[in-house]
Scaffold this active site. Structure first.
Site, short mmCIF file in Angstrom:
data_model
loop_
_atom_site.label_atom_id
_atom_site.label_comp_id
_atom_site.label_asym_id
_atom_site.label_seq_id
_atom_site.Cartn_x
_atom_site.Cartn_y
_atom_site.Cartn_z
N ASP A 2 74.67 -17.47 -17.87
CA ASP A 2 73.51 -17.54 -16.97
C ASP A 2 72.43 -18.42 -17.59
O ASP A 2 71.90 -18.10 -18.66
CB ASP A 2 72.98 -16.12 -16.72
CG ASP A 2 71.68 -16.11 -15.94
OD1 ASP A 2 71.39 -17.10 -15.24
OD2 ASP A 2 70.95 -15.10 -16.04
N ASP A 60 94.41 -20.33 -3.55
CA ASP A 60 94.36 -18.87 -3.43
C ASP A 60 95.32 -18.39 -2.34
O ASP A 60 95.24 -18.84 -1.18
CB ASP A 60 92.92 -18.45 -3.10
CG ASP A 60 92.74 -16.96 -3.09
OD1 ASP A 60 92.83 -16.35 -4.17
OD2 ASP A 60 92.49 -16.40 -1.99
N HIS A 105 91.10 -13.56 -13.41
CA HIS A 105 90.02 -12.74 -12.83
C HIS A 105 90.55 -11.55 -12.04
O HIS A 105 89.77 -10.66 -11.68
CB HIS A 105 89.15 -13.62 -11.92
CG HIS A 105 89.90 -14.13 -10.72
ND1 HIS A 105 90.90 -15.07 -10.82
CD2 HIS A 105 89.82 -13.81 -9.41
CE1 HIS A 105 91.40 -15.32 -9.63
NE2 HIS A 105 90.76 -14.57 -8.75
N ASP A 106 91.85 -11.53 -11.75
CA ASP A 106 92.45 -10.43 -11.00
C ASP A 106 93.22 -9.45 -11.87
O ASP A 106 93.81 -8.50 -11.36
CB ASP A 106 93.42 -10.99 -9.93
CG ASP A 106 92.69 -11.56 -8.72
OD1 ASP A 106 91.57 -11.12 -8.45
OD2 ASP A 106 93.26 -12.46 -8.07
N ASP A 126 76.06 -19.35 -13.76
CA ASP A 126 75.83 -20.46 -12.83
C ASP A 126 76.41 -21.76 -13.38
O ASP A 126 76.94 -21.81 -14.50
CB ASP A 126 74.34 -20.60 -12.54
CG ASP A 126 73.48 -20.57 -13.80
OD1 ASP A 126 73.84 -21.27 -14.77
OD2 ASP A 126 72.46 -19.85 -13.82
N ASN A 165 69.48 -19.37 -16.01
CA ASN A 165 68.12 -19.21 -15.48
C ASN A 165 67.59 -17.78 -15.49
O ASN A 165 66.53 -17.50 -14.94
CB ASN A 165 68.03 -19.79 -14.06
CG ASN A 165 68.97 -19.09 -13.08
OD1 ASN A 165 69.60 -18.08 -13.43
ND2 ASN A 165 69.08 -19.61 -11.87
N GLU A 218 98.88 -19.87 -5.82
CA GLU A 218 98.98 -18.44 -6.10
C GLU A 218 99.94 -17.84 -5.08
O GLU A 218 99.71 -17.95 -3.86
CB GLU A 218 97.61 -17.77 -5.98
CG GLU A 218 97.67 -16.29 -6.32
CD GLU A 218 96.39 -15.53 -5.93
OE1 GLU A 218 96.10 -14.52 -6.58
OE2 GLU A 218 95.70 -15.96 -4.98
N ASP A 243 88.97 -23.76 -6.88
CA ASP A 243 89.71 -22.84 -6.04
C ASP A 243 89.71 -23.35 -4.60
O ASP A 243 88.66 -23.70 -4.07
CB ASP A 243 89.08 -21.44 -6.09
CG ASP A 243 90.02 -20.41 -6.68
OD1 ASP A 243 91.13 -20.27 -6.14
OD2 ASP A 243 89.65 -19.75 -7.67
N ASP A 299 68.62 -14.98 -14.05
CA ASP A 299 68.69 -14.10 -12.88
C ASP A 299 69.83 -13.09 -12.98
O ASP A 299 70.07 -12.32 -12.05
CB ASP A 299 68.80 -14.91 -11.59
CG ASP A 299 70.10 -15.70 -11.48
OD1 ASP A 299 70.90 -15.68 -12.45
OD2 ASP A 299 70.33 -16.34 -10.43
#
Length: 560
Positions: free
Chosen positions: A26, A205, A332-333, A34, A28, A260, A103, A30
């Site tokens: 990150d 995907d 990520h899965d 990003d 910034n 995928e 993706d 928040d």
């Protein structure tokens, strides 16, 4: 006989680093990772040695499924930055010899995409047929018995038009109708938009689900995954669309493309990835991810090394010179591999993470390193379902509780397999917020951040990071690169429940890979003459009287 090594592609010996932007870095404050945060870490990725970044979705999205529900394919979600940031990332990565793969999520969109907003507005809207709408059965039930990955039914009723729309995932992710040529052309135009910016390719995907049979028959198979998959996964329609996509888009660029493909077999892998079929470079299959679980039934299975070896070897052998493999333990899965297949204890975390890396990177195919894998990140311990962000994990939890099992069983499954394990923010240092953000992180970091973080790994020459760096360098080396990339695979000790052993042979060179998957030392016969130790996750190797002794989670590669 066709020989893939005679027609080398740039991605044959590439190594891909996957970034899940929300959780990477990150810039910034928040609390959300990003694009500028990624730019800040490009030198880290370059140091590791990877030359491709697969970027999970950064498109404009309401984030029902963390960006896999896209509301605008040609805009950037404001939490990630702007299109100017994206252009800067592509350019600055290219300066370092790194290609960006994005993706491509085109089985479905968000229900907030303008296409769907128009489609649902009336029965006669010009975009009505851009999605899959059906009347209820005569008894008022959904059009068929297909299930969704995230909900019990794959159909959602829209009260405005009194019809159901299909969603194989969240009800906020309506499936596009690929039977409509206007949909396909719109997708192809969007792909050209991005490729003209200089992308290195796409990760596609669930693209094996785009071909829906137009009679929409009921499912008959209920015991092997999501009901309906035998109709909408890996069918002839999908291959027809993939070849059209290749002709109209992909063939005009020099790309890495990876599809995928849940429910795929090695034969499917050959259909998708054989060069003469003109579809994609490679696929992600999921067979090895089912070794320790029944995902769609939300059940844990004991880890079975013999079964894992059989599965991995089948893909290595069946695709040799007939297609191309992608190699991964993590994404990520998937929950963290060192916690699933290795040993995440303080004593064995580092050594078993190196062992897993060695076993995978010595295989044929394109390796994928998921953010944090290179520093040996582990699963987190969740104590309450309210700590879980992931919609799929919540769905699996509800299945378990719905069967009358105790809450502890639901949490046990989540702690083994939740996608949130992979999505925790990356700990760049040992500070309270891990150097990930100066604000409040969107998802709480792991509890071991103080001791397991990137800064610690970079300061330790014996860390997982430097082992992965060495494995990547070997793949690109003149001495061993071709054997690793193109060598024929042969499994040894197939029925051994502790030892994973195989050879790679190419043009007179033989590499022997030995890996102990247990926390005890083991001894096995060694019928090879050792020329050289190529890489070892221990400082030494004990070979005596025709036997090799492997320490707990030791992995060694020998030139023999």
């Amino acid at each position: 006989m066709f020989c893939i090594s005679s027609d080398p592609k740039w991605w044959h010996n590439a190594v891909v680093y996957q970034i899940y932007p929300r959780s990477f870095n990150d810039s910034n404050g928040d609390g959300v990772g990003d694009l500028q945060g990624i730019i800040q870490k490009l030198d880290y990725i370059k140091l590791l040695g990877t030359d491709v970044i697969w970027l999970s979705p950064v498109y404009k999205s309401p984030m029902d499924d963390n960006g896999y529900d896209i509301a605008d394919y040609q805009d950037i979600a404001p939490e990630f930055g702007t299109m100017a940031d994206m252009d800067e990332l592509i350019a600055k990565a290219a300066e370092r010899g790194i290609k960006i793969v994005m993706d491509l999520v085109v089985n479905h969109t968000s229900d907030e995409h303008p296409w769907f907003v128009e489609s649902k507005s009336s029965l006669d809207n010009p975009k009505r047929d851009w999605y899959i709408w059906k009347d209820a059965k005569e008894d008022g039930t959904p059009p068929n018995n297909w299930e969704s990955f995230f909900t019990p039914s794959a159909w959602e009723k829209d009260e405005t038009t009194d019809q159901y729309y299909l969603h194989l995932f969240s009800k906020k992710q309506p499936d596009l109708n690929w039977d409509n040529s206007e949909v396909r052309e719109a997708v192809y135009d969007m792909m050209h938009f991005w490729l003209k910016k200089g992308l290195g390719g796409f990760r596609m995907d669930v693209v094996n689900m785009i071909g829906k049979p137009q009679d929409f028959p009921d499912a008959t198979i209920f015991d092997e995954g999501v009901a309906g998959w035998e109709h909408w996964a890996n069918n002839l329609l999908t291959h027809q669309y993939m070849r059209e996509m290749n002709e109209k888009v992909l063939s005009h660029y020099d790309l890495l493309t990876v599809a995928e493909t849940p429910f795929a077999t090695p034969l499917d892998g050959r259909y998708y990835s054989h060069p003469s079929r003109n579809e994609v470079s490679m696929i992600f299959h999921f067979e090895h991810m089912s070794i320790d679980r029944e995902e769609h039934n939300a059940r844990i299975k004991p880890f079975d090394l013999v079964a894992l070896k059989q599965t991995m070897s089948k893909w290595q052998d069946d695709l040799h010179n007939k297609g191309w493999n992608s190699l991964y333990w993590n994404n990520h899965d998937q929950a963290r591999a060192v916690s699933r297949f290795g040993n995440d204890s303080e004593e064995f975390r580092v050594i078993s993470a190196k062992m897993l890396g060695t076993v995978l990177h010595m295989m044929s195919g394109t390796p994928y390193v998921y953010q944090g894998e290179e520093i040996g990140l582990t699963n987190k311990v969740f104590t309450d379902i309210e700590q879980i962000d992931d919609c799929m994990s919540r769905f699996h939890y509800s299945k378990i509780i719905g069967r009358g099992q105790p809450i502890s069983d639901g949490l046990d499954y989540i702690n083994h397999f939740s996608r949130d394990h992979a999505r925790l923010p990356i700990p760049w240092d040992g500070s309270e917020k891990g150097g990930f953000t100066t604000g409040s992180p969107w998802l709480a970091l792991n509890d071991n951040t103080q001791t397991v973080n990137a800064a610690q790994a970079l300061d330790d020459q014996g860390s997982v990071f430097y082992h992965y760096q060495a494995l990547i360098a070997l793949r690109k080396s003149e001495q061993y690169g071709k054997a690793m990339t193109y060598g024929k695979h042969e499994l040894l000790f197939a029925e051994d429940s502790e030892l994973y052993a195989y050879t790679r042979q190419f043009e007179g060179k033989t590499l022997l890979v030995l890996a102990n998957f247990s926390d005890q030392a083991i001894e096995r016969p060694l019928d090879f003459f050792i020329k050289e130790t190529v890489i070892n996750n221990y400082d030494s190797l004990i070979v005596e009287d025709g036997k090799v002794r492997l320490q707990p989670y030791q992995a060694v590669v020998l030139s023999v």
